[in-house]
Design a protein around this motif. Structure first.
Motif, PDB file in Angstrom:
ATOM      1  N   GLY A  44       0.828  -1.197   0.000  1.00  0.00           N
ATOM      2  CA  GLY A  44       0.000   0.000   0.000  1.00  0.00           C
ATOM      3  C   GLY A  44       0.860   1.243   0.000  1.00  0.00           C
ATOM      4  N   GLY A  45       0.568   2.157   0.940  1.00  0.00           N
ATOM      5  CA  GLY A  45       1.179   3.479   0.960  1.00  0.00           C
ATOM      6  C   GLY A  45       2.662   3.529   1.248  1.00  0.00           C
ATOM      7  N   VAL A  46       3.233   2.477   1.827  1.00  0.00           N
ATOM      8  CA  VAL A  46       4.680   2.412   2.032  1.00  0.00           C
ATOM      9  C   VAL A  46       5.215   1.355   1.070  1.00  0.00           C
ATOM     10  CG1 VAL A  46       6.565   1.986   3.659  1.00  0.00           C
ATOM     11  CG2 VAL A  46       4.454   3.073   4.463  1.00  0.00           C
ATOM     12  N   SER A  47       6.078   1.756   0.169  1.00  0.00           N
ATOM     13  CA  SER A  47       6.555   0.859  -0.880  1.00  0.00           C
ATOM     14  C   SER A  47       7.518  -0.200  -0.343  1.00  0.00           C
ATOM     15  CB  SER A  47       7.268   1.662  -1.974  1.00  0.00           C
ATOM     16  OG  SER A  47       8.508   2.162  -1.470  1.00  0.00           O
ATOM     17  N   TRP A  48       7.651  -1.273  -1.103  1.00  0.00           N
ATOM     18  CA  TRP A  48       8.609  -2.329  -0.783  1.00  0.00           C
ATOM     19  C   TRP A  48      10.009  -1.735  -0.667  1.00  0.00           C
ATOM     20  CZ3 TRP A  48       9.664  -6.821   1.155  1.00  0.00           C
ATOM     21  CH2 TRP A  48      10.862  -7.459   0.832  1.00  0.00           C
ATOM     22  N   ASP A  49      10.373  -0.865  -1.608  1.00  0.00           N
ATOM     23  CA  ASP A  49      11.706  -0.268  -1.586  1.00  0.00           C
ATOM     24  C   ASP A  49      11.942   0.523  -0.302  1.00  0.00           C
ATOM     25  OD1 ASP A  49      12.301  -1.362  -4.046  1.00  0.00           O
ATOM     26  OD2 ASP A  49      11.858   0.466  -5.168  1.00  0.00           O
ATOM     27  N   ARG A  50      10.930   1.237   0.176  1.00  0.00           N
ATOM     28  CA  ARG A  50      11.070   2.008   1.412  1.00  0.00           C
ATOM     29  C   ARG A  50      11.215   1.073   2.619  1.00  0.00           C
ATOM     30  NH1 ARG A  50      13.136   5.367   4.623  1.00  0.00           N
ATOM     31  NH2 ARG A  50      11.771   6.501   6.018  1.00  0.00           N
ATOM     32  N   LEU A  51      10.444  -0.009   2.654  1.00  0.00           N
ATOM     33  CA  LEU A  51      10.572  -0.979   3.744  1.00  0.00           C
ATOM     34  C   LEU A  51      11.989  -1.542   3.801  1.00  0.00           C
ATOM     35  CD1 LEU A  51       7.233  -2.977   3.262  1.00  0.00           C
ATOM     36  CD2 LEU A  51       7.693  -1.221   4.990  1.00  0.00           C
ATOM     37  N   VAL A  52      12.508  -1.926   2.650  1.00  0.00           N
ATOM     38  CA  VAL A  52      13.855  -2.494   2.576  1.00  0.00           C
ATOM     39  C   VAL A  52      14.901  -1.448   2.948  1.00  0.00           C
ATOM     40  CG1 VAL A  52      15.582  -3.454   0.985  1.00  0.00           C
ATOM     41  CG2 VAL A  52      13.228  -4.312   0.957  1.00  0.00           C
ATOM     42  N   GLU A  53      14.677  -0.216   2.539  1.00  0.00           N
ATOM     43  CA  GLU A  53      15.601   0.866   2.890  1.00  0.00           C
ATOM     44  C   GLU A  53      15.705   1.017   4.414  1.00  0.00           C
ATOM     45  OE1 GLU A  53      15.107   5.643   2.713  1.00  0.00           O
ATOM     46  OE2 GLU A  53      14.858   4.613   0.798  1.00  0.00           O
ATOM     47  N   ILE A  54      14.593   0.816   5.110  1.00  0.00           N
ATOM     48  CA  ILE A  54      14.553   0.993   6.572  1.00  0.00           C
ATOM     49  C   ILE A  54      15.189  -0.185   7.304  1.00  0.00           C
ATOM     50  CG2 ILE A  54      13.033   1.235   8.580  1.00  0.00           C
ATOM     51  CD1 ILE A  54      11.021   2.589   6.547  1.00  0.00           C
ATOM     52  N   VAL A  55      14.845  -1.421   6.933  1.00  0.00           N
ATOM     53  CA  VAL A  55      15.280  -2.582   7.726  1.00  0.00           C
ATOM     54  C   VAL A  55      16.130  -3.599   6.964  1.00  0.00           C
ATOM     55  CG1 VAL A  55      13.373  -2.427   9.362  1.00  0.00           C
ATOM     56  CG2 VAL A  55      13.118  -3.846   7.320  1.00  0.00           C
ATOM     57  N   GLY A  56      16.288  -3.436   5.662  1.00  0.00           N
ATOM     58  CA  GLY A  56      17.063  -4.391   4.876  1.00  0.00           C
ATOM     59  C   GLY A  56      16.228  -5.580   4.441  1.00  0.00           C
ATOM     60  N   VAL A  57      16.599  -6.173   3.347  1.00  0.00           N
ATOM     61  CA  VAL A  57      15.831  -7.269   2.766  1.00  0.00           C
ATOM     62  C   VAL A  57      15.874  -8.513   3.646  1.00  0.00           C
ATOM     63  CG1 VAL A  57      17.648  -8.252   1.296  1.00  0.00           C
ATOM     64  CG2 VAL A  57      15.250  -8.365   0.558  1.00  0.00           C
ATOM     65  N   LYS A  58      16.949  -8.711   4.422  1.00  0.00           N
ATOM     66  CA  LYS A  58      17.070  -9.910   5.256  1.00  0.00           C
ATOM     67  C   LYS A  58      16.049  -9.939   6.393  1.00  0.00           C
ATOM     68  CE  LYS A  58      21.832 -10.915   4.211  1.00  0.00           C
ATOM     69  NZ  LYS A  58      23.184 -11.139   4.720  1.00  0.00           N
ATOM     70  N   ALA A  59      15.416  -8.810   6.686  1.00  0.00           N
ATOM     71  CA  ALA A  59      14.396  -8.764   7.739  1.00  0.00           C
ATOM     72  C   ALA A  59      13.086  -9.407   7.291  1.00  0.00           C
ATOM     73  CB  ALA A  59      14.137  -7.320   8.171  1.00  0.00           C
ATOM     74  N   PHE A  60      12.952  -9.655   5.977  1.00  0.00           N
ATOM     75  CA  PHE A  60      11.703 -10.185   5.430  1.00  0.00           C
ATOM     76  C   PHE A  60      11.845 -11.655   5.079  1.00  0.00           C
ATOM     77  CE2 PHE A  60      11.481  -5.672   4.817  1.00  0.00           C
ATOM     78  CZ  PHE A  60      10.192  -5.392   5.172  1.00  0.00           C
ATOM     79  N   ASP A  61      10.694 -12.345   5.052  1.00  0.00           N
ATOM     80  CA  ASP A  61      10.738 -13.753   4.667  1.00  0.00           C
ATOM     81  C   ASP A  61      10.983 -13.864   3.170  1.00  0.00           C
ATOM     82  OD1 ASP A  61       8.323 -13.403   3.324  1.00  0.00           O
ATOM     83  OD2 ASP A  61       7.158 -14.687   4.627  1.00  0.00           O
ATOM     84  N   GLU A  62      11.393 -15.055   2.736  1.00  0.00           N
ATOM     85  CA  GLU A  62      11.766 -15.258   1.332  1.00  0.00           C
ATOM     86  C   GLU A  62      10.596 -15.061   0.385  1.00  0.00           C
ATOM     87  OE1 GLU A  62      13.890 -18.891   0.746  1.00  0.00           O
ATOM     88  OE2 GLU A  62      15.285 -18.447   2.358  1.00  0.00           O
ATOM     89  N   GLU A  63       9.372 -15.451   0.806  1.00  0.00           N
ATOM     90  CA  GLU A  63       8.195 -15.272  -0.064  1.00  0.00           C
ATOM     91  C   GLU A  63       7.942 -13.796  -0.331  1.00  0.00           C
ATOM     92  OE1 GLU A  63       4.525 -17.101   1.052  1.00  0.00           O
ATOM     93  OE2 GLU A  63       5.536 -18.967   1.590  1.00  0.00           O
ATOM     94  N   THR A  64       8.081 -12.971   0.704  1.00  0.00           N
ATOM     95  CA  THR A  64       7.831 -11.539   0.558  1.00  0.00           C
ATOM     96  C   THR A  64       8.858 -10.905  -0.356  1.00  0.00           C
ATOM     97  OG1 THR A  64       6.877 -11.409   2.761  1.00  0.00           O
ATOM     98  CG2 THR A  64       7.619  -9.353   1.808  1.00  0.00           C
ATOM     99  N   SER A  65      10.121 -11.310  -0.209  1.00  0.00           N
ATOM    100  CA  SER A  65      11.182 -10.641  -0.958  1.00  0.00           C
ATOM    101  C   SER A  65      11.346 -11.180  -2.366  1.00  0.00           C
ATOM    102  CB  SER A  65      12.512 -10.758  -0.194  1.00  0.00           C
ATOM    103  OG  SER A  65      12.849 -12.108  -0.013  1.00  0.00           O
ATOM    104  N   ALA A  66      10.567 -12.192  -2.733  1.00  0.00           N
ATOM    105  CA  ALA A  66      10.690 -12.767  -4.074  1.00  0.00           C
ATOM    106  C   ALA A  66      10.070 -11.866  -5.113  1.00  0.00           C
ATOM    107  CB  ALA A  66      10.043 -14.142  -4.112  1.00  0.00           C
TER     108      ALA A  66
END
Length: 162
Positions: free
Chosen positions: A140-162
């Motif tokens: 939604g209003g916060v993009s995937w790129d912004r989420l990753v910028e804040i916490v890094g891709v390793k903070a997310f599960d593999e399904e989400t980051s695919a």
């Protein structure tokens, strides 16, 4: 028109309120809250056992958000946390004025707070932070790129980051 399988989010007035409603909130979840609140981010966390609200079938969780709306924040500062839904019937477009809400909801709502027109925005991004890694439930209003910028891709599960 929400059923019990669609629990409502709880709006809170500040990040300080999180610990009263949730426990074991991870550092990445807190980083997202600090960076994106107030704003269009809802974070699902483990509910405090003392949270006795009947929010539906939550399986021990609560979805928290701080809205980016002056009238909502002023109300929350007076009332504390509020379980809410959008001002519309399930499946109908969101109301952007008090009159639109009254037209859809009528007498099912006791009080309408008219703070002027509400701009129709993008739905909040929903992140599930109840497990060992974060999972994006809805973009939604916060993009995937912004989420990753804040916490890094390793903070997310593999399904989400695919």
């Amino acid at each position: 028109g929400r059923d019990r399988q669609m629990p409502p989010p709880v709006l809170i007035p500040s990040v300080r309120t999180v610990d009263g409603l949730a426990h074991d909130v991870s550092a990445p979840a807190r980083a997202l809250m600090d960076a994106c609140w107030p704003g269009p981010l809802t974070v699902i966390v483990l509910a405090q056992p003392s949270l006795a609200w009947d929010l539906g079938e939550t399986r021990g969780t609560v979805a928290l958000r701080i809205p980016d709306h002056a009238a909502a924040l002023a109300l929350l500062a007076r009332t504390g946390p509020l379980a809410v839904t959008s001002a519309n019937r399930t499946g109908q477009p969101a109301a952007t004025t008090a009159d639109d809400a009254k037209e859809q909801l009528g007498d099912a709502v006791s009080v309408y707070l008219d703070a002027g027109d509400s701009p129709l925005g993008v739905a909040s991004t929903i992140v599930d932070a109840t497990g060992p890694v974060l999972k994006v439930v809805r973009e939604g209003g916060v993009s995937w790129d912004r989420l990753v910028e804040i916490v890094g891709v390793k903070a997310f599960d593999e399904e989400t980051s695919a």
